[in-house]
Design a protein around this motif. Sequence first.
Motif, short mmCIF file in Angstrom:
data_model
loop_
_atom_site.label_atom_id
_atom_site.label_comp_id
_atom_site.label_asym_id
_atom_site.label_seq_id
_atom_site.Cartn_x
_atom_site.Cartn_y
_atom_site.Cartn_z
N VAL A 1 -6.67 -6.10 19.24
CA VAL A 1 -5.62 -5.21 18.83
C VAL A 1 -4.69 -5.54 17.76
O VAL A 1 -5.89 -6.76 17.26
N VAL A 2 -3.83 -5.32 17.47
CA VAL A 2 -3.75 -6.09 15.89
C VAL A 2 -2.62 -6.97 15.94
O VAL A 2 -1.66 -6.78 16.86
N ASP A 3 -2.42 -8.23 15.70
CA ASP A 3 -1.74 -9.11 15.48
C ASP A 3 -0.23 -9.12 15.23
O ASP A 3 -0.81 -8.45 14.02
N GLY A 4 0.51 -9.68 15.01
CA GLY A 4 1.61 -9.97 14.21
C GLY A 4 1.40 -9.88 12.41
O GLY A 4 2.47 -9.58 11.62
N CYS A 5 0.78 -10.89 12.52
CA CYS A 5 0.69 -10.83 10.91
C CYS A 5 -0.84 -9.94 10.22
O CYS A 5 -0.90 -9.69 8.90
N GLY A 6 -1.53 -8.65 11.32
CA GLY A 6 -1.78 -7.98 10.81
C GLY A 6 -3.51 -8.16 10.60
O GLY A 6 -4.52 -6.85 10.75
N ALA A 7 -3.56 -9.26 11.20
CA ALA A 7 -5.05 -9.10 11.79
C ALA A 7 -5.61 -9.26 13.17
O ALA A 7 -4.56 -8.58 13.88
N PRO A 8 -6.92 -8.84 13.36
CA PRO A 8 -7.52 -8.87 14.55
C PRO A 8 -7.13 -10.20 15.38
O PRO A 8 -7.71 -10.87 15.14
N LEU B 1 -8.28 -16.20 -6.38
CA LEU B 1 -7.46 -15.46 -5.46
C LEU B 1 -6.20 -15.28 -5.89
O LEU B 1 -5.92 -16.91 -5.52
N GLU B 2 -5.94 -14.94 -6.14
CA GLU B 2 -3.88 -14.91 -6.41
C GLU B 2 -3.65 -14.34 -5.18
O GLU B 2 -4.01 -13.42 -4.36
N PRO B 3 -2.59 -15.05 -4.00
CA PRO B 3 -1.90 -15.00 -2.84
C PRO B 3 -1.42 -13.12 -3.15
O PRO B 3 -1.10 -13.06 -1.85
N THR B 4 -1.41 -12.61 -3.76
CA THR B 4 -1.35 -11.07 -3.66
C THR B 4 -2.82 -10.38 -3.01
O THR B 4 -2.56 -9.07 -2.34
N ALA B 5 -4.17 -11.90 -2.28
CA ALA B 5 -5.10 -11.12 -1.99
C ALA B 5 -4.69 -10.97 -0.27
O ALA B 5 -5.78 -10.12 0.21
N LEU B 6 -3.58 -11.60 0.23
CA LEU B 6 -3.45 -11.93 1.41
C LEU B 6 -2.74 -11.00 1.75
O LEU B 6 -2.54 -9.73 1.88
N GLY B 7 -3.17 -10.40 3.37
CA GLY B 7 -2.95 -8.97 3.90
C GLY B 7 -2.06 -8.99 5.38
O GLY B 7 -1.83 -8.60 5.37
N CYS B 8 -1.16 -10.45 4.94
CA CYS B 8 -0.21 -11.24 6.32
C CYS B 8 1.30 -10.32 4.76
O CYS B 8 0.90 -10.03 3.94
#
Length: 337
Positions: free
Chosen positions: A198-205, A115-122
């Motif tokens: 809820v949604v955390d600051g990084c976008g994860a649950p 994977l590449e860093p573009t895959a990161l959801g943060c």
Amino acid sequence: MTSSTPPGARDRPGGPPAWPDAPVLVEVVRSGFLESVHRGAVVVVGPDGEVRWSAGDVTRTVLPRSANKPVQATTYLASGWRPGSGEELAIAAGSHVGEDGHRDRAAGILAAAGLEPTALGCPPALPGHEPTRAAWLVAGREPERLAFNCSGKHAAMLATCVAAGWPTEGYLDPQHPLQQAIEARLAAAAGEPVAAVVVDGCGAPQHGLSLTGLARGVGSLVAAPEGTPERSVADAMRAHPWYVAGTGREDTDLMAAVPGLLVKGGADGVHVAALPGLGAVALKLDDGGDRGRTPVLAAALGRLGVDAGALSRWASTPVTGGDGVVGVVRPSAVLTG
């Protein structure tokens, strides 16, 4: 899944739930004058997970934020991810500050999974480490996803999806198999159901638990047998604390100072720590600030049986005035009495 009213809160007619009453845990004294206080709750549990001492309501739901990461990381191992090193596992459970080695390690996790860093959801961010951030600003460098403090967690989440055969697309959806596995594991470790998502600051649950459940969960990691996912995470974090936090940060320095100690801070005034054979502590300051966290943590660890000398650096912090020290941030009598 949950009610919006945390257990222990009082309802206000026609409005949101009121914040529960909480004791003063920290005092800020300037030139002999009590300038400010920080209220909150703190719990000490033994090796069996039973409450040994507490102040405030330690049963109501809080958001542990990044203090959930150590238990979350056990899900990655249990789901088939095989990190290339202890450093990779440590950063998967950490909240780094974007130093060069942090970003390189997170990128390495992604590369090993194809994977590449573009895959990161943060989201993209500048490094939290001040010298690194200053160098980026001087160079005109743009924020990057790898520099976000949760990029290690996100990289490991994506690598876990690849290992388990789950889709990487939508990996932050609470209904994704990875997030369902994380929720189940947090609940099992805490000995209670997750009470909010809820949604955390990084976008994860982000999963709500009581302080007691948070302490039990992290305490279970240091008590687990060698070779288990739980013990593997605890051992990696304690062996590589720089990847958990970074240069000059409390979690890094505390784990270096106290042999066997596992520590993880979370945003908005949360901290959790555990020691094998002694148990664990967890705290939440109501104002969400960082200033009072370590005096409370040190005092709670003292109640757990940790030597006060090893914790002296964190037992209080100075209040400055001009060129000198004129006061102190210290634990209140609730903790020291």
